[in-house]
Design a protein around this motif. Structure first.
Motif, PDB file in Angstrom:
ATOM      1  N   PRO A 104      40.277  -6.973  35.706  1.00 53.06           N
ATOM      2  CA  PRO A 104      40.445  -8.441  35.765  1.00 53.06           C
ATOM      3  C   PRO A 104      39.402  -9.099  36.679  1.00 53.06           C
ATOM      4  O   PRO A 104      38.852 -10.145  36.336  1.00 53.06           O
ATOM      5  CB  PRO A 104      41.859  -8.623  36.339  1.00 53.06           C
ATOM      6  CG  PRO A 104      42.550  -7.311  36.121  1.00 53.06           C
ATOM      7  CD  PRO A 104      41.490  -6.263  36.113  1.00 53.06           C
ATOM      8  N   PHE A 105      39.124  -8.470  37.804  1.00 51.21           N
ATOM      9  CA  PHE A 105      38.128  -9.004  38.746  1.00 51.21           C
ATOM     10  C   PHE A 105      36.739  -9.051  38.104  1.00 51.21           C
ATOM     11  O   PHE A 105      36.044 -10.061  38.177  1.00 51.21           O
ATOM     12  CB  PHE A 105      38.108  -8.146  40.021  1.00 51.21           C
ATOM     13  CG  PHE A 105      36.926  -8.414  40.908  1.00 51.21           C
ATOM     14  CD1 PHE A 105      36.870  -9.559  41.689  1.00 51.21           C
ATOM     15  CD2 PHE A 105      35.857  -7.528  40.959  1.00 51.21           C
ATOM     16  CE1 PHE A 105      35.770  -9.826  42.504  1.00 51.21           C
ATOM     17  CE2 PHE A 105      34.755  -7.781  41.765  1.00 51.21           C
ATOM     18  CZ  PHE A 105      34.718  -8.935  42.539  1.00 51.21           C
ATOM     19  N   VAL A 106      36.345  -7.959  37.446  1.00 52.21           N
ATOM     20  CA  VAL A 106      35.023  -7.891  36.807  1.00 52.21           C
ATOM     21  C   VAL A 106      34.944  -8.915  35.672  1.00 52.21           C
ATOM     22  O   VAL A 106      33.946  -9.624  35.534  1.00 52.21           O
ATOM     23  CB  VAL A 106      34.712  -6.456  36.306  1.00 52.21           C
ATOM     24  CG1 VAL A 106      33.454  -6.424  35.468  1.00 52.21           C
ATOM     25  CG2 VAL A 106      34.577  -5.503  37.494  1.00 52.21           C
ATOM     26  N   ASP A 107      36.011  -9.010  34.870  1.00 52.16           N
ATOM     27  CA  ASP A 107      36.022  -9.978  33.764  1.00 52.16           C
ATOM     28  C   ASP A 107      35.847 -11.414  34.279  1.00 52.16           C
ATOM     29  O   ASP A 107      35.077 -12.191  33.711  1.00 52.16           O
ATOM     30  CB  ASP A 107      37.329  -9.882  32.957  1.00 52.16           C
ATOM     31  CG  ASP A 107      37.396  -8.610  32.123  1.00 52.16           C
ATOM     32  OD1 ASP A 107      36.356  -7.934  31.986  1.00 52.16           O
ATOM     33  OD2 ASP A 107      38.493  -8.285  31.635  1.00 52.16           O
ATOM     34  N   ARG A 108      36.570 -11.742  35.361  1.00 52.68           N
ATOM     35  CA  ARG A 108      36.500 -13.106  35.917  1.00 52.68           C
ATOM     36  C   ARG A 108      35.116 -13.438  36.464  1.00 52.68           C
ATOM     37  O   ARG A 108      34.687 -14.577  36.443  1.00 52.68           O
ATOM     38  CB  ARG A 108      37.502 -13.258  37.085  1.00 52.68           C
ATOM     39  CG  ARG A 108      38.909 -13.591  36.692  1.00 52.68           C
ATOM     40  CD  ARG A 108      39.731 -14.027  37.883  1.00 52.68           C
ATOM     41  NE  ARG A 108      39.712 -13.149  39.029  1.00 52.68           N
ATOM     42  CZ  ARG A 108      40.509 -12.095  39.216  1.00 52.68           C
ATOM     43  NH1 ARG A 108      41.398 -11.780  38.285  1.00 52.68           N
ATOM     44  NH2 ARG A 108      40.424 -11.352  40.302  1.00 52.68           N
ATOM     45  N   ASN A 109      34.425 -12.414  36.994  1.00 55.04           N
ATOM     46  CA  ASN A 109      33.167 -12.669  37.699  1.00 55.04           C
ATOM     47  C   ASN A 109      31.957 -12.024  37.029  1.00 55.04           C
ATOM     48  O   ASN A 109      30.938 -11.798  37.683  1.00 55.04           O
ATOM     49  CB  ASN A 109      33.288 -12.152  39.142  1.00 55.04           C
ATOM     50  CG  ASN A 109      34.392 -12.854  39.894  1.00 55.04           C
ATOM     51  OD1 ASN A 109      34.278 -14.019  40.214  1.00 55.04           O
ATOM     52  ND2 ASN A 109      35.480 -12.144  40.156  1.00 55.04           N
ATOM     53  N   TRP A 110      32.069 -11.747  35.735  1.00 52.70           N
ATOM     54  CA  TRP A 110      31.014 -10.996  35.038  1.00 52.70           C
ATOM     55  C   TRP A 110      29.642 -11.658  35.163  1.00 52.70           C
ATOM     56  O   TRP A 110      28.637 -10.995  35.349  1.00 52.70           O
ATOM     57  CB  TRP A 110      31.392 -10.778  33.574  1.00 52.70           C
ATOM     58  CG  TRP A 110      30.350  -9.968  32.865  1.00 52.70           C
ATOM     59  CD1 TRP A 110      29.517 -10.393  31.868  1.00 52.70           C
ATOM     60  CD2 TRP A 110      29.993  -8.603  33.121  1.00 52.70           C
ATOM     61  NE1 TRP A 110      28.680  -9.363  31.483  1.00 52.70           N
ATOM     62  CE2 TRP A 110      28.943  -8.259  32.243  1.00 52.70           C
ATOM     63  CE3 TRP A 110      30.448  -7.635  34.022  1.00 52.70           C
ATOM     64  CZ2 TRP A 110      28.357  -6.997  32.217  1.00 52.70           C
ATOM     65  CZ3 TRP A 110      29.868  -6.373  34.006  1.00 52.70           C
ATOM     66  CH2 TRP A 110      28.834  -6.073  33.115  1.00 52.70           C
ATOM     67  N   THR A 111      29.589 -12.984  35.081  1.00 50.45           N
ATOM     68  CA  THR A 111      28.299 -13.684  35.145  1.00 50.45           C
ATOM     69  C   THR A 111      27.580 -13.365  36.453  1.00 50.45           C
ATOM     70  O   THR A 111      26.381 -13.094  36.456  1.00 50.45           O
ATOM     71  CB  THR A 111      28.522 -15.213  35.034  1.00 50.45           C
ATOM     72  OG1 THR A 111      29.351 -15.455  33.898  1.00 50.45           O
ATOM     73  CG2 THR A 111      27.211 -15.947  34.853  1.00 50.45           C
ATOM     74  N   SER A 112      28.320 -13.370  37.560  1.00 48.72           N
ATOM     75  CA  SER A 112      27.702 -13.083  38.861  1.00 48.72           C
ATOM     76  C   SER A 112      27.422 -11.594  39.048  1.00 48.72           C
ATOM     77  O   SER A 112      26.434 -11.211  39.672  1.00 48.72           O
ATOM     78  CB  SER A 112      28.622 -13.526  40.002  1.00 48.72           C
ATOM     79  OG  SER A 112      28.950 -14.866  39.877  1.00 48.72           O
ATOM     80  N   LEU A 113      28.304 -10.744  38.515  1.00 48.40           N
ATOM     81  CA  LEU A 113      28.225  -9.301  38.782  1.00 48.40           C
ATOM     82  C   LEU A 113      27.246  -8.552  37.871  1.00 48.40           C
ATOM     83  O   LEU A 113      26.702  -7.519  38.268  1.00 48.40           O
ATOM     84  CB  LEU A 113      29.607  -8.662  38.635  1.00 48.40           C
ATOM     85  CG  LEU A 113      30.704  -9.108  39.596  1.00 48.40           C
ATOM     86  CD1 LEU A 113      32.032  -8.479  39.195  1.00 48.40           C
ATOM     87  CD2 LEU A 113      30.362  -8.737  41.029  1.00 48.40           C
ATOM     88  N   SER A 114      27.028  -9.058  36.657  1.00 46.65           N
ATOM     89  CA  SER A 114      26.305  -8.257  35.654  1.00 46.65           C
ATOM     90  C   SER A 114      24.903  -7.845  36.098  1.00 46.65           C
ATOM     91  O   SER A 114      24.521  -6.697  35.922  1.00 46.65           O
ATOM     92  CB  SER A 114      26.266  -8.973  34.318  1.00 46.65           C
ATOM     93  OG  SER A 114      25.658 -10.236  34.470  1.00 46.65           O
ATOM     94  N   THR A 115      24.141  -8.759  36.691  1.00 47.71           N
ATOM     95  CA  THR A 115      22.760  -8.410  37.074  1.00 47.71           C
ATOM     96  C   THR A 115      22.716  -7.348  38.173  1.00 47.71           C
ATOM     97  O   THR A 115      22.086  -6.304  37.993  1.00 47.71           O
ATOM     98  CB  THR A 115      21.972  -9.673  37.481  1.00 47.71           C
ATOM     99  OG1 THR A 115      22.006 -10.571  36.367  1.00 47.71           O
ATOM    100  CG2 THR A 115      20.542  -9.341  37.828  1.00 47.71           C
ATOM    101  N   PRO A 116      23.408  -7.548  39.323  1.00 49.77           N
ATOM    102  CA  PRO A 116      23.336  -6.497  40.345  1.00 49.77           C
ATOM    103  C   PRO A 116      24.023  -5.186  39.941  1.00 49.77           C
ATOM    104  O   PRO A 116      23.702  -4.125  40.466  1.00 49.77           O
ATOM    105  CB  PRO A 116      24.030  -7.115  41.566  1.00 49.77           C
ATOM    106  CG  PRO A 116      24.832  -8.243  41.060  1.00 49.77           C
ATOM    107  CD  PRO A 116      24.160  -8.725  39.824  1.00 49.77           C
ATOM    108  N   MET A 117      24.950  -5.264  38.977  1.00 46.74           N
ATOM    109  CA  MET A 117      25.637  -4.032  38.559  1.00 46.74           C
ATOM    110  C   MET A 117      24.826  -3.198  37.577  1.00 46.74           C
ATOM    111  O   MET A 117      25.114  -2.019  37.386  1.00 46.74           O
ATOM    112  CB  MET A 117      26.987  -4.365  37.919  1.00 46.74           C
ATOM    113  CG  MET A 117      28.115  -4.418  38.922  1.00 46.74           C
ATOM    114  SD  MET A 117      29.675  -4.786  38.131  1.00 46.74           S
ATOM    115  CE  MET A 117      29.912  -3.364  37.086  1.00 46.74           C
TER     116      MET A 117
END
Length: 199
Positions: A167-180
């Motif tokens: 749920p956390f990753v889904d909510r914040n995917w836009t911010s997380l996708s590049t550094p992840m």
């Protein structure tokens, strides 16, 4: 790295992410989170007891652990879990962990190994500025800690190892996708290409 040191590094890293939460609720969260790493409640409580203010003075709080009556925590309204001695001890444990990790990946120098994973993870945690709440920022720190264990551990990667963060990753995917991206590439390389990677 010894099992006890590894468990202590896990405990202290988690507690470091819980400012203004020096209470038994956080201890319960730590125990629940510890189950994912196969650390039992008695083992975690035993380490907390040994590291508390009355014993090794790594923690600001004092614990009274009684397996019949339960656990009591005396915090004297502390705002953080780790004493200055505890923070220095955690740095020492992280250094030991990094040193141990480099032995698991032959052919790479220590500097390269440390810079690689630390760089990926610090890029990921720098996203915290864009997150809306303190709760989301704490979840990001827990997520980064779990990723660090996956990146540096020699155990086999299990399907759904990070399910609880969906749920956390889904909510914040836009911010997380590049550094992840580099982290996911590294984990998928081990999972999909190195089929003998099972510790």
């Amino acid at each position: 790295m010894e099992f006890e040191d590894k468990m202590r590094e896990f405990i202290l890293s988690f507690l470091e992410t819980q400012p203004n939460q020096v209470n038994l609720k956080t201890v319960q969260k730590l125990i629940d989170y510890g189950k994912n790493n196969h650390y039992t409640a008695p083992k975690i409580l035993n380490e907390l007891y040994k590291m508390d203010q009355k014993h090794e003075q790594v923690l600001t709080a004092t614990l009274d652990v009684d397996y019949v009556d339960g656990v009591k925590l005396f915090s004297k309204h502390a705002e953080k879990w780790l004493t200055p001695k505890g923070s220095a001890y955690l740095d020492q444990l992280k250094h030991l962990q990094n040193k141990a990790d480099t032995m698991d990946f032959p052919g790479k120098t220590e500097i390269y190994e440390n810079t690689d994973f630390d760089g990926y993870l610090s890029q990921l945690t720098s996203v915290s500025k864009t997150l809306k709440s303190q709760s989301e920022r704490l979840t990001l720190q827990e997520f980064a800690l779990e990723l660090r264990h996956l990146l540096t551990d020699t155990k086999k990667l299990d399907k759904g190892a990070l399910n609880k963060f969906k749920p956390f990753v889904d909510r914040n995917w836009t911010s997380l996708s590049t550094p992840m991206t580099p982290i996911l590439v590294e984990l998928s390389r081990r999972f999909l290409i190195e089929n003998s990677y099972d510790g």
